[in-house]
Design a protein around this motif. Structure first.
Motif, PDB file in Angstrom:
ATOM      1  N   HIS A 206      56.488  98.243  69.227  1.00 23.00           N
ATOM      2  CA  HIS A 206      55.057  97.362  69.977  1.00 23.00           C
ATOM      3  C   HIS A 206      54.191  97.926  68.702  1.00 23.00           C
ATOM      4  N   GLY A 207      54.035  98.449  68.183  1.00 23.36           N
ATOM      5  CA  GLY A 207      53.033  99.135  66.928  1.00 23.36           C
ATOM      6  C   GLY A 207      53.124  98.158  65.859  1.00 23.36           C
ATOM      7  N   MET A 210      51.064  95.979  64.551  1.00 26.01           N
ATOM      8  CA  MET A 210      49.234  95.812  64.727  1.00 26.01           C
ATOM      9  C   MET A 210      49.904  96.951  63.448  1.00 26.01           C
ATOM     10  N   ASP A 255      46.111  89.174  68.498  1.00 26.52           N
ATOM     11  CA  ASP A 255      45.675  90.731  67.486  1.00 26.52           C
ATOM     12  C   ASP A 255      45.216  90.748  66.356  1.00 26.52           C
TER      13      ASP A 255
ATOM     14  N   ASN C 296      47.716  90.647  77.264  1.00 31.76           N
ATOM     15  CA  ASN C 296      47.450  91.784  76.561  1.00 31.76           C
ATOM     16  C   ASN C 296      46.644  92.203  76.476  1.00 31.76           C
TER      17      ASN C 296
ATOM     18  N   SER D  36      49.090 102.977  67.876  1.00 35.77           N
ATOM     19  CA  SER D  36      49.169 101.750  68.866  1.00 35.77           C
ATOM     20  C   SER D  36      49.200 101.832  70.686  1.00 35.77           C
ATOM     21  N   ASP D  59      48.283  97.530  72.389  1.00 27.18           N
ATOM     22  CA  ASP D  59      47.806  97.222  71.074  1.00 27.18           C
ATOM     23  C   ASP D  59      47.050  96.463  70.482  1.00 27.18           C
ATOM     24  N   GLU D  74      40.265  97.725  70.538  1.00 26.51           N
ATOM     25  CA  GLU D  74      40.183  97.011  69.231  1.00 26.51           C
ATOM     26  C   GLU D  74      39.973  97.108  68.349  1.00 26.51           C
TER      27      GLU D  74
END
Lengths: 365, 365, 365, 365
Positions: A206-207, A210, A255, C296, D36, D59, D74
């Motif tokens: 999931h990361g 990013m 993102d 999100n 993350s 995220d 973020e």
């Protein structure tokens, strides 16, 4: 709404003959030229009189009873020798009149037809024609814009999209941050949103998108990330190395975003429009937001140097009819809808383009 | 396809004036009657000459530059004082001509419009009108046929369907074995396919529909199962107790089937047709197979005693646009599509019928 | 993958009896407690031996042949007197073992079930529970955020949305420019994208949303347009007059935009997050972009003052299963999907809230 | 549901260290191994204490404030030097614990992941694996059953289906009357439901499928129509000439039907089951009715001669996720869903099979 019967004293019916009936050749079998019924008001001329058949329905035949009554009968219920109406004409010229105008209006050009919907998964897709269009555009120096959603990347059509970019079929690429992110994630980690090319969610995955964004931000730009070898292949890599212009527009679901993404919407629209004003063809794949945004800016036509105009070929690919209909409902009437998924569309389109290129190579001059 | 520019020497343009331009009242604000652009070829009369504006797109305005050139400009880019074209007419009568015929054809009646698709989840549903239709049909002794799929039962619209049957709004019910099975499963076990009314799959639930079928088979018929108190409520119970005719047709996916289900397809079609020939209205809910089968047999019209014909109101309810489009593609052009789920449709329709009945009760004679 | 048969010498099978068979009471009728088969590997104990029945399939029964073989038989093929296996247990405790673990894994908790999908139009919607949740949230001073797409406006659920705002059920409204535009277009011109509330595209209608935007831009802000009486009713009017905070975020498909729309995406996300961090409930209606953007930012939980956490109720309404699945695929696992259209959802939800409020009023203290 | 915080005095947390924080290398850039975040309850160990970070969302990163508070931030809001938590572990072993069990349950194996849905158009399709499966089945004498809907014929995948039949990849073909009708209509008239291969409805075309049926009925059987040269190519022709068994089942929406169609549903099910009991693989394309009917009869497994069982590969192809989910909801859990259209699926699958055959030919023995 109620409609009066047609005026059979009108001139157009003056020469109408009685309908012709022929005996059925066998049980459950119709004479070859049988009249095939519709579900619309129908009138059959029998002994000079126009009669409405009983029990109307489509996909059946017309049988004359001994009392002069005409019945609509399914093929399977026909008995050998039944007198069955024949003829293809629905305008009365063979004694049968289908009163279609009032019911169907202009949309169907006054004729009962099947398969008249504009967009449907049941319609064949003519890849050969699209391939010829693309090759012709390339040959004449056209400017085809491609507009893509992230499903194209998730479904692993990256390699095919890359091929089109590398081979000169892309005038400009318009997309969102997510296309760039997952394309680069795939280049660095071989996943998209942590999903492998086999469709499996990975542990810790999931990361990964990013981390991909972070690496590009650390490099400073997508171009720098390509130059430094962080991004080694894929769509963004192809745009950079083949100098194909791209516009990545931001949205509230982004993102990051990646460096270079337009995050101010007026600037983003201006950046897109710099390409839509030059477009000679548009291919919109797997994106509602970007397809409709592009449709908003795109003329329905291309103007030639002589002032003549031709339709701007616009192909919209989506897994559901809804996105294409929505695009049309927002005024992009010229869109031709292809209902399929992005992976398959790209794969077959490339195959047809390759075939057509081979065929043209071999062709005598 | 390529189109020549319109012939501006034609009579229809003889009286066209120059387009009128008015200064924008403020930055980003247009004069009130501004001309709103489309994506079609457009011609603007400036000093007697018809010009095509530059950078065409829809949803924008027309601005005159000092050199006589006309530019298409987004509202947000307008500066105070910019000369902006005004007028609503697109036929040249106010100096602006949109060449729509060639591009749009007859489907759009030659005019650029949004929201022209026939079936879309984005279109409002007029429940009040449907309620009036149903009540009118009941009042005049009409014969509305209802055709339902099992989603109606799974989604727990049983109570509402039962209400319509009990209150005289159903001429006949056409459905498949599954509707009967899960309706009766719900009556005996409070589940459908083992799912509770809360949407949960139950332990041991996979056999419950088979046990329901078995109890009815043991009783000998649905009527007997109602008489013996095995089936105490629901759709089939209402049909039996209110003497509303029903047809349950078989298919290859049936378990059981229930006694009374037509398992031979010619016989099943004949049984359905015995009702479609009498139908004065049709409501098709959450079923592709039965909706299309009924559509095949259903005339698009009802014939009055005086020979006049009127359209047979046909409402098709489904969660996706596809089923309605498919029905139309099979010739049932008159179908009006409602894109929603069966539970909500039934619930709101009943509510509106109840309200309309109350309103009519209270109305002075 | 290949699986060995179970080890029937294991302790868990030590006490398993032979399966019990009972004669069928009539042709096509099974004994009441018949074992209903699945499509998984099944073993039946006959005279101390575990046998796999022949011709396995689901929804059938098990019949013992005279040679000790067990056959899977459809109900309709049963003859009176056939020895049919009975019992509900699938763990071997009644002599029948269904080897489900290997095949189904944990997802199904090791048991064969129907209707296990998470999101489906075939699942009932529990409006009563949603109504109670909303009323409870209001009572406890919760902060429910509503996130809407323009289909809510096109489908004329404006009145219902307005009611929820006016009656204190909306903590904040998050939407895009289009919701504001078409809501205000409906207030001024009674159309949305030029479509009437009857679903008809109007002549000249394509410019109406632009005229609505222009009027608000001329007024300077939505608040000013409300104050000046330009906007007289609807969603934005209700937010302004009831002082319910709203966030309108921009996108590349926006016309205008309306004054006050966040056009820079980082600012837009910050503005949304100012509400998501306070949210105690989320209702996402007919929007993929805004639903996923909100998802999100939204924690899956609400933290109590004592440090305990509870799930943050998240309801996602869309016409297709796809948007809900996509939301879950982006990590918003807690989303509860309602597959229906926006108009019907809003209408029924309001109805249930009104009923529940009435019920609570009447309840003794 | 409310959950207490984890018991951090438990043994599993005894060795947990404090979380490690590293300064951000630049504005908007995170340290490489940044943690993350997810949207689940998260606890970070700071100076021996477990703290919940403020403003949780997915995220994002974790930043330590000077007062010991941890904030979710973020990436774009990070300033150079901000202390950012690093580590991949979510089990507390690196000082960060994500309390996922309670929220996600077993379905996600206790881990936050994206893209976990079972069926989605966003998932890649592994044609290479399907091609290998088919070739392996042919090599080992397997019995793959193909189940098709008419969209396969409308979309002009006839040629590809014919190729699979002719080349030994089809054990049996199960379909409905419509597949036979439109396949034969295409052979005789080059249309399906009167639509050309270019997707155009033809004038007079609505009767062509009826004329095709009539010709076969006149011939007496499909086999006779092939022998007489009435049917010259296509799917039915290939089945007849290559002696591949087929079953055409009737339904209430059938015209005709063609001779040989099973019109009695018990007989139809028996005819299908004669093939499902032998099946070693199943490919279900573009049909809800026939796919679910076949799924009902199909075991989820194949039994080897040694009593071992393996999963029966079941591929379900449809344009929407719904049909696959519905099939699974009816107990065919083993179905692997491919969301695309029939034309593209068939085309690419054939391509991959041809490639794999070529590759195997060239391979050394």
């Amino acid at each position: 709404m109620s409609f009066a019967p047609p005026d059979f004293s009108a001139a157009r019916f003056a020469k109408s003959p009685d309908a012709k009936f022929i005996p059925a050749p066998a049980d459950g079998v119709l004479p070859e030229k049988f009249f095939s019924t519709t579900n619309l008001p129908t009138y059959v001329r029998v002994k000079g009189q126009w009669r409405m058949p009983r029990e109307p329905r489509m996909d059946a035949s017309l049988v004359l009873a001994s009392d002069g009554e005409v019945w609509v009968r399914e093929m399977r219920r026909i008995k050998k020798g039944d007198p069955v109406a024949v003829g293809y004409a629905e305008d009365g010229s063979e004694g049968i009149f289908v009163h279609s105008e009032a019911f169907l209006g202009e949309a169907a050009e006054g004729e009962f037809k099947f398969m008249t919907s504009e967009v449907s998964r049941e319609k064949p897709i003519d890849y050969a024609q699209m391939a010829r269009l693309l090759i012709d555009e390339r040959a004449r120096g056209g400017y085809p814009i491609w507009v893509c959603g992230p499903a194209l990347v998730h479904s692993r059509a990256r390699a095919d999209m890359t091929w089109f970019i590398a081979n000169g079929f892309v005038g400009a690429l318009l997309a969102g941050n997510a296309v760039g992110v997952h394309d680069i994630e795939a280049s660095i980690f071989s996943t998209t949103l942590g999903m492998t090319s086999g469709g499996e969610a990975t542990s810790g995955g999931h990361g990964l998108h990013m981390r991909a964004i972070n690496q590009v931000r650390a490099a400073g730009s997508i171009e720098a990330a390509v130059a430094k070898g962080i991004v080694k292949d894929g769509i963004m890599h192809a745009c950079v190395t083949h100098k194909v212009p791209y516009v990545l527009c931001g949205s509230i679901r982004d993102d990051g975003p990646l460096p270079g993404v337009y995050t101010e919407m007026a600037a983003a629209q201006d950046a897109m429009k710099a390409h839509t004003v030059k477009a000679t063809m548009a291919i919109l794949i797997a994106t509602a937001l970007h397809a409709i945004a592009t449709g908003n800016m795109l003329p329905a036509f291309v103007t030639g140097k002589d002032g003549s105009v031709r339709e701007l070929p616009t192909i919209c690919v989506d897994s559901s009819e809804f996105v294409v209909s929505k695009l049309k409902d927002r005024g992009t009437h010229q869109a031709f809808g292809v209902v399929t998924n992005a992976q398959d569309f790209m794969h077959i389109l490339r195959l047809y383009v390759e075939r057509e290129l081979d065929a043209r190579k071999g062709a005598p001059k």
